[in-house]
Write a protein that holds these residues in place. Sequence first.
Motif, mmCIF file in Angstrom:
data_model
loop_
_atom_site.group_PDB
_atom_site.id
_atom_site.type_symbol
_atom_site.label_atom_id
_atom_site.label_comp_id
_atom_site.label_asym_id
_atom_site.label_seq_id
_atom_site.Cartn_x
_atom_site.Cartn_y
_atom_site.Cartn_z
ATOM 1 N N GLU A 1 0.770 -1.177 -0.069
ATOM 2 C CA GLU A 1 0.069 0.232 0.031
ATOM 3 C C GLU A 1 0.758 1.171 0.197
ATOM 4 O O GLU A 1 2.013 1.194 0.292
ATOM 5 C CB GLU A 1 -0.732 0.056 1.194
ATOM 6 N N THR B 1 -5.454 1.932 3.757
ATOM 7 C CA THR B 1 -6.463 0.935 4.844
ATOM 8 C C THR B 1 -6.092 0.837 6.075
ATOM 9 O O THR B 1 -6.879 0.207 6.626
ATOM 10 C CB THR B 1 -6.513 -0.143 3.840
ATOM 11 N N GLN B 2 -4.963 1.464 6.534
ATOM 12 C CA GLN B 2 -4.565 0.945 8.005
ATOM 13 C C GLN B 2 -3.803 1.711 8.613
ATOM 14 O O GLN B 2 -2.923 2.755 7.958
ATOM 15 C CB GLN B 2 -4.248 -0.610 7.875
#
Length: 419
Positions: free
Chosen positions: A107, A123-124
């Motif tokens: 990512e 996403t995190q």
Amino acid sequence: MSVSVIPRRRQVLQAGAVGLAVLATGCASVSSSAKPRVVVVGGGWGGLGAVRGLLAAGGADVTLVEPNEGFMSCPLSAHFIAGFQPASDFQRSYARIDQLGARRVRERVTGIDRAKREVVTTTQRLGYDFLVLSPGVEYMEDGIQGYAEARAQLPVGFRAFEQMAVRQQVDQFLAQGGNFVISAPKPPYRCPPAPYERAFLIAEQMKQRGTKGKIILIDANPNPMPLPIAKPILNGMKSLYAAQIEYMPEVDIRAVDMGRRQLATSAGDIPFAHANLILPMRAPAMIRQAGLGERWAAVKLPSFQSQADERVYVIGDSQGTPLPKSGHVAFGSGQQVAEAILGRITGKAAAPSAGAVDLPLGICWASVTHKEAININVTSSVAPGEAPRLKFTVDPEHNARSGAAATSWGNGMWKAMLG
Ligand SMILES: Cc1cc2nc3c(=O)[nH]c(=O)nc-3n(C[C@H](O)[C@H](O)[C@H](O)COP(=O)(O)OP(=O)(O)OC[C@H]3O[C@@H](n4cnc5c(N)ncnc54)[C@H](O)[C@@H]3O)c2cc1C
């Protein structure tokens, strides 16, 4: 010349007995209940130096954040761009670091929350005890009016995988001819000899294929960069490519008009069929947004520790010291930082030196033909409170020995990173 990749550092790392207890030197202690978490951002030359150093010793929970599925080298990729070698020669898989136990997050990092010690991705949020940043460079588009609108048609090709789009342009030029403009910005930028190398290898193909046209090499500098290689670069240009390359030193590009295929420059308007504008560069936005520096990250030497945060290290081209923006330096600084982090984890960090300390070695190659290159070695050291001292050793002329050594250097480095 064969190159052993930072053996001293590697031996030290492998010999180090790394326990789990944490007695971080000069910073707050880290949780002792689990392995300390080291997040490395960027799976290029610097990031892989750090990851391999950390994994070789064990003792840290290592996460690599890198959006690309594999690695592609910028060093030596001019041989792909000019059509001498396939892209696969310069690409490697990340499988080896997966096998060695790194967690790989495919990512893009969108931010760094230094207060919470978290890296934010699409996403995190990834918590860290130590953070190593090696995200490379971004291009500064603002200096050339019209560039941002024309970005898709004017790939720079100084970051991994962008070489594919430049290769397409080169193929068209070699088939159709016309003016091919290549530009070199003012330093600091990634690998200063690279614009000249690119022009040389394309010019060699023009000769082989009988392409009608010329390369116009627009240089913002008065001489090829860096200065110690100006003479052998100019010699190569004059002796081999006088009919293919028109060199225009001290010319600034002000605007690009893709409709008319024309550049506005300080030397007047220049029409082109194809253009490869190599833009000025800076560290990616995450560095500025995290308060780690402006154009480049501000770090301390010899540690590469951020001046703003002792848990953060910035290596590779994103850091703003006078060291060359070279993959060899990036990889070496990654290995050095891994050793320092492991020293902090075990409480065995080396005491600061009272005298001058060697900094990671720089090795660069400027290919002048597919078989011949100029070798540039940069050694450097820094004494407490002083600016780093750099010493360049440069081939007086391009030669076949350095051409062969460049290939074995590349293979050796890619093996050290991902073999
Ligand atoms: C044409 C050319 C020739 C060169 N020749 C030589 C040479 O002969 N010798 C030499 O030593 N050096 C050479 N270099 C320089 C060398 O490529 C760089 O110095 C080196 O890549 C720097 O390493 P780095 O880790 O800072 O950046 P990179 O190797 O570019 O790695 C950065 C990584 O960070 C990732 N990344 C970026 N943003 C994010 C984000 N937001 N989140 C997560 N990941 C991110 C990227 O995907 C990339 O994989 C050359 C460069 C070029 C362009």
